[in-house]
Design a protein around this motif. Structure first.
Motif, short mmCIF file in Angstrom:
data_model
loop_
_atom_site.label_atom_id
_atom_site.label_comp_id
_atom_site.label_asym_id
_atom_site.label_seq_id
_atom_site.Cartn_x
_atom_site.Cartn_y
_atom_site.Cartn_z
N GLN A 57 37.44 46.16 67.21
CA GLN A 57 38.15 46.07 66.23
C GLN A 57 37.92 44.57 65.67
OE1 GLN A 57 39.34 48.23 64.27
NE2 GLN A 57 38.98 49.94 65.71
N ASN A 58 38.02 43.62 66.50
CA ASN A 58 37.51 42.39 65.84
C ASN A 58 36.11 41.89 65.43
OD1 ASN A 58 40.38 41.71 66.14
ND2 ASN A 58 40.06 40.87 68.18
N THR A 60 34.40 44.49 63.98
CA THR A 60 34.07 45.45 62.77
C THR A 60 33.59 44.43 61.63
OG1 THR A 60 35.93 46.42 63.52
CG2 THR A 60 34.80 47.20 61.71
N ALA A 61 34.48 43.44 61.19
CA ALA A 61 34.14 42.83 60.04
C ALA A 61 32.72 41.97 60.18
CB ALA A 61 35.09 41.78 59.80
N ALA A 62 32.53 41.51 61.46
CA ALA A 62 31.20 40.80 61.87
C ALA A 62 30.13 41.74 61.71
CB ALA A 62 31.41 40.19 63.05
N MET A 64 29.97 44.55 59.96
CA MET A 64 29.83 44.88 58.44
C MET A 64 29.33 43.81 57.43
SD MET A 64 33.08 47.53 58.20
CE MET A 64 32.70 48.51 56.64
N PHE A 65 29.90 42.74 57.93
CA PHE A 65 29.32 41.71 57.10
C PHE A 65 27.94 41.00 57.63
CE2 PHE A 65 33.76 41.89 55.50
CZ PHE A 65 33.60 41.86 54.33
N ASP A 66 27.53 41.72 58.78
CA ASP A 66 26.33 41.26 59.32
C ASP A 66 26.27 39.94 59.86
OD1 ASP A 66 23.49 41.56 60.25
OD2 ASP A 66 22.82 40.89 58.42
N ASP A 67 27.56 39.55 60.42
CA ASP A 67 27.64 38.06 60.90
C ASP A 67 27.71 38.10 62.36
OD1 ASP A 67 28.56 35.54 61.14
OD2 ASP A 67 30.30 35.73 59.82
N LYS A 68 26.25 37.78 62.76
CA LYS A 68 26.19 37.96 64.24
C LYS A 68 26.86 36.86 64.93
CE LYS A 68 21.84 40.56 64.63
NZ LYS A 68 20.41 40.48 64.75
N PHE A 97 22.97 44.79 67.91
CA PHE A 97 23.33 43.97 67.02
C PHE A 97 23.67 42.66 67.50
CE2 PHE A 97 26.96 41.97 64.53
CZ PHE A 97 26.02 41.36 63.30
N ARG A 131 35.87 51.32 59.98
CA ARG A 131 36.71 50.64 59.36
C ARG A 131 36.95 51.68 57.90
NH1 ARG A 131 40.68 47.18 59.43
NH2 ARG A 131 41.43 46.78 57.07
N LYS A 132 38.12 51.97 57.85
CA LYS A 132 38.46 52.83 56.79
C LYS A 132 37.57 53.97 56.71
CE LYS A 132 41.96 50.08 55.13
NZ LYS A 132 42.63 49.36 54.04
N ASP A 134 34.47 54.52 57.46
CA ASP A 134 33.15 54.16 57.51
C ASP A 134 32.70 53.68 58.80
OD1 ASP A 134 32.71 54.63 54.95
OD2 ASP A 134 32.28 52.72 54.28
#
Lengths: 704, 182
Positions: A57-58, A60-62, A64-68, A97, A131-132, A134
């Motif tokens: 979960q934590n 997810t954003a990384a 989705m925002f491609d923040d390796k 990833f 996420r929502k 997706d």
């Protein structure tokens, strides 16, 4: 007998406890460990799932925002979880990833999602990240179970150690507890040992509490109590039996066995010390009468009193014994004189003289005492007893209430005679004496002229007792009158039956004892019998022996004359064996002389006898008497008698005694008839068989 | 932190590729940058919660028409988490009143200064493309830095307007205070 080997109960109990607790503990531990392993794995799985969830979960954003770098930072947080060896994040397209590897040596993540291979010692969690709505990617976390397993094996080792320790502890505690539990059992076994080894039933255990063993102990105690009581009873019973075996219950005196023992002992002492032994045999006179008239109770009391009085006169060293019934015996050892027993006997008669008072009855009773002496009258106890018995019997015969020493003349059959007398008495009462009839023939015509009535006694154990043996006993016992009357009546009754069957009248001959004949009432009794039975007096022949004269010639003549007047005929029986005086013969109305069988049997071989019988026949004929020959057994004897002029014959050659003569009479009549029909009455040829009961005529055989 | 940034830069290549797939009509570098910003916006919507959520989410656009076109083409009518997105280029005041997002794409300082106060204090997520945007009254800046887009958030402003930005985004973002430095 203490059990201390491997088979002991304690040993078995220890084993049972040990095995049981071992199995229980092992099962418990195994279940616990298995549960622990399963739950640890489940826990691990859940933990991994949770980690995957949180980290995923934590991340997810990384993702989705491609923040390796951010994603790596997230994964790096897993370093605090020592079990997690690797974590991999995959983009929605499935490409790797970001990955976290705990150590460099750790197997790297697979390049693509879904290509995971988890080794057996590893556990893994896979999580789809969204996420929502997706799809954001996938996280794969892998953990190594080696540590878990190591820990679990450690636990197993601890468990085994604990188990072992527990078993040792339980063995130790168990043995202590067992000792407490088994103590009563041990006590029981020791008590049992005492009982079996020493036969001591007084052993007891001390059961405490209410458990099974205590109950067993109490049961054991009560069983031993029972056994003890039983043993005591048995001992008492044995003592009683012992006493009863050697003592008379009624009087308390030694019995026959003990007396015999004492006698034997006294004899042994006498042999050693060269002195005499006296044996007194005491039989009460008239005791039977007391018993019969006043009852057994009075009889028993009387015996007790008699025993008391007898005892009062007997020395301490002598043995007074009751032999049974009204018989007592005294063994006197160490005699100084042979008169001693006689004196004692007389003293005893004196002491018994005074009347006895029993149950308000005044009873007078005497005794007959027989004495035998060692060594004069015998050397064995049996012989002495027998002889004392005979002496006692002699004393009784001599008129009772007296003392008699044994003498050789008394004979040894006294007891037998006494027994027979007793039996004869009872047999007479019950009709055990029967009558047989032996035919007598007229020589000239060979017709049956008479049957002689003969008493028969069929004894259950002795067999046929001949009249020669029991008639004298009956005479001595005073039974002859009764016996004679019985035979007379029976014979007369039987004779009446014959007459209608016979072609000519047939007499019945009845032997009458001197004692019988001596009675004043005898003639009247005969008349009465004739009246009752309806027999013609002419058909009765009374046979008397020569010794009838002892009754006094006057009485004899008178009685015989009266009988003769009535029509009864009389014969002299056993002529030639008794009184040798012939002087009485002409004065008495005898019709016949019966020559004794002893003469007939010798007849063939002795000329002197032939001459004597010839003279006798002449004498008889001159006196108007017939001559009857007894005991004819051969044809030669028959011929001789005929030649010598005998009138009638009797014997086995012609007919044995028979209980039912009717058939014989009828057969004989038929023979006579046929004889008449063919008119050869004078030339009848008899066929005699030495063994045949019935003579048969050859003529008859021709006719048949 | 710079090492992390370096990693981030490396990831940009992938993102570019992704954006190219999603927005095939952007042929140039500029267009790519625009497309990435639009993709960021679209993703960002999933991490933002409005105090008055509605079925339709109106995105107002102020700025260069090219960027506006890209935005319109990419997002108008699309669904995000059951909500339908609408794009209003150069919104009227009335439209401004309905906007949930106000995006300043390549907009002049003046446009920003004129439009921003109209939505001030209301739950409207304002985005700009410059580093200074969050410092001058905007909430989020999607700032081009070297080879990737950096998210800069004026957190107090967003909080004051009632908009909640997911902490997961905040983890990735650079947080500024209004009037402060980046």
């Amino acid at each position: 007998m203490r059990i201390r080997d491997g088979n002991s109960f304690a040993h078995k109990m220890t084993w049972v406890a040990l095995v049981t607790s071992a199995i229980a503990s092992a099962t418990l531990m195994a279940s616990f460990l298995a549960y622990d392993l399963v739950s640890a794995r489940t826990q691990m799985q859940k933990h991994l799932d949770a980690l995957a969830e949180v980290v995923g979960q934590n991340s997810t954003a990384a993702l989705m925002f491609d923040d390796k770098p951010a994603a790596l930072e997230m994964l790096e947080a897993l370093r605090t979880e020592s079990a997690v060896v690797s974590a991999c994040l995959y983009s929605p397209a499935g490409n790797l990833f970001a990955q976290y590897l705990r150590q460099v040596a750790v197997r790297p993540c697979s390049k693509m999602a879904g290509e995971w291979t988890t080794p057996g010692t590893f556990d893994a969690a896979i999580r789809r990240l969204e996420r929502k709505g997706d799809f954001a990617g996938t996280i794969y976390i892998e953990s190594d179970l080696t540590d878990l397993r190591k820990m679990w094996f450690g636990l197993c080792c601890i468990a085994c150690g604990l188990l072992f320790a527990a078993l040792i502890l339980s063995t130790f505690l168990g043995s202590i507890l067992q000792r407490r539990i088994l103590r009563p059992i041990d006590e029981l076994s020791q008590a049992m040992h005492v009982v079996t080894a020493r036969h001591d039933f007084s052993a007891r255990v001390s059961p405490a509490g209410e458990d099974e063993i205590a109950l067993l102990g109490r049961g054991f105690n009560s069983m031993l109590g029972e056994l003890e009581r039983h043993a005591r009873d048995e001992a008492a019973f044995e003592a009683k039996l012992q006493y009863q075996a050697l003592n008379d219950e009624l009087t308390g005196l030694p019995n026959r066995r003990l007396m015999a023992d004492r006698l034997t002992h006294a004899l042994a002492v006498a042999v050693r010390e060269l002195n005499c032994v006296g044996l007194l045999y005491i039989d009460l006179d008239g005791f039977k009468l007391v018993n019969d008239s006043l009852g057994h109770l009075v009889g028993d009391l009387l015996l007790t009193e008699v025993a008391k009085r007898l005892r009062s006169r007997v020395r301490e060293s002598d043995t007074l014994a009751r032999l049974g019934g009204d018989e007592f015996a005294i063994v006197m050892g160490g005699l100084i004189s042979k008169e001693q027993p006689g004196r004692l006997g007389n003293e005893l008669l004196e002491v018994l003289e005074a009347p006895f008072c029993v149950e308000e009855h005044e009873i007078r009773i005497g005794a007959s005492i027989g004495i035998s002496l060692f060594p004069d009258h015998g050397v064995s106890s049996v012989q002495l007893l027998q002889n004392a018995d005979s002496a006692m019997y002699a004393a009784k015969r001599a008129g009772k209430n007296q003392v008699a020493y044994f003498s050789q003349g008394l004979g040894t059959s006294a007891r037998e005679r006494l027994n027979l007398e007793h039996e004869l008495r009872s047999v007479l009462e019950h009709g055990g004496i029967t009558v047989s009839y032996q035919p007598e023939f007229e020589l000239a015509s060979m017709n049956i002229v008479r049957f002689e009535a003969l008493a028969r006694w069929n004894h259950p154990t002795l067999g046929q007792i001949p009249p020669v043996k029991f008639i004298p006993i009956a005479e001595e016992a005073g039974l002859i009158v009764e016996l004679g009357a019985h035979i007379l009546e029976t014979a007369c009754r039987e004779a009446v039956r014959w007459q209608c069957a016979a072609s000519s009248p047939i007499q019945v001959a009845v032997n009458v004892s001197n004692i019988q004949f001596a009675r004043e009432t005898f003639v009247d009794e005969v008349a009465e019998v004739l009246r009752i039975t309806g027999l013609a007096p002419a058909l009765l022949q009374i046979e008397l022996t020569e010794s009838v004269i002892v009754n006094g010639i006057e009485h004899t003549a008178k009685a015989m004359n009266r009988l003769s007047e009535m029509g009864v005929s009389m014969a002299v029986d056993d002529f030639g064996t008794g009184y040798s005086s012939l002087s009485y013969l002409p004065n008495l109305p005898f019709r016949s002389l019966k020559i004794d069988r002893s003469f007939i049997q010798e007849l063939e071989h002795r000329t002197d006898l032939k001459n004597m019988i010839g003279s006798l026949v002449m004498l008889a004929h001159n006196l108007g008497m017939n001559v009857i020959a007894e005991g004819v057994e051969t044809r030669a004897q028959l011929d001789l008698i005929e030649k010598l002029g005998g009138n009638e014959v009797q014997g086995y050659l012609l007919g044995k005694p028979m209980p039912e003569p009717m058939a014989f009479i009828e057969a004989h009549r038929e023979e006579q008839k046929s004889e008449v029909v063919i008119g050869q009455s004078k030339s009848v040829q008899w066929e005699f068989s030495e063994n045949a009961a019935t003579p048969r005529m050859s003529v008859t055989e021709h006719v048949v | 932190m710079s090492a992390v940034r370096a990693h981030r830069l490396r990831a940009l290549a992938l993102l570019v590729f992704l954006a190219a797939v999603m927005f095939p009509t952007a042929p140039t570098q500029e267009r790519d940058e625009r497309a990435v910003r639009v993709a960021y916006l679209y993703t960002l919507i999933k991490f933002v919660d409005w105090p008055n959520p509605q079925n339709d989410l109106l995105i107002g656009f102020v700025g260069s028409p090219a960027t506006g076109q890209t935005l319109f083409k990419s997002l108008d009518g699309r669904k995000s988490d059951a909500r339908t997105l609408h794009v209003a280029i150069s919104p009227t005041d009335e439209q401004l009143g309905k906007c949930g997002i106000l995006y300043f794409g390549d907009a002049s300082e003046e446009d920003v200064r004129k439009t921003l106060p109209k939505v001030e204090g209301r739950p409207v997520l304002t985005l700009g493309e410059t580093d200074s945007f969050p410092r001058r009254g905007g909430m989020i800046g999607l700032v081009k830095a070297e080879d990737h887009i950096e998210i800069v958030v004026n957190l107090p402003l967003a909080q004051r307007s009632g908009i909640k930005i997911s902490s997961r985004v905040l983890n990735l973002a650079t947080i500024v205070r209004q009037g402060g430095e980046g």
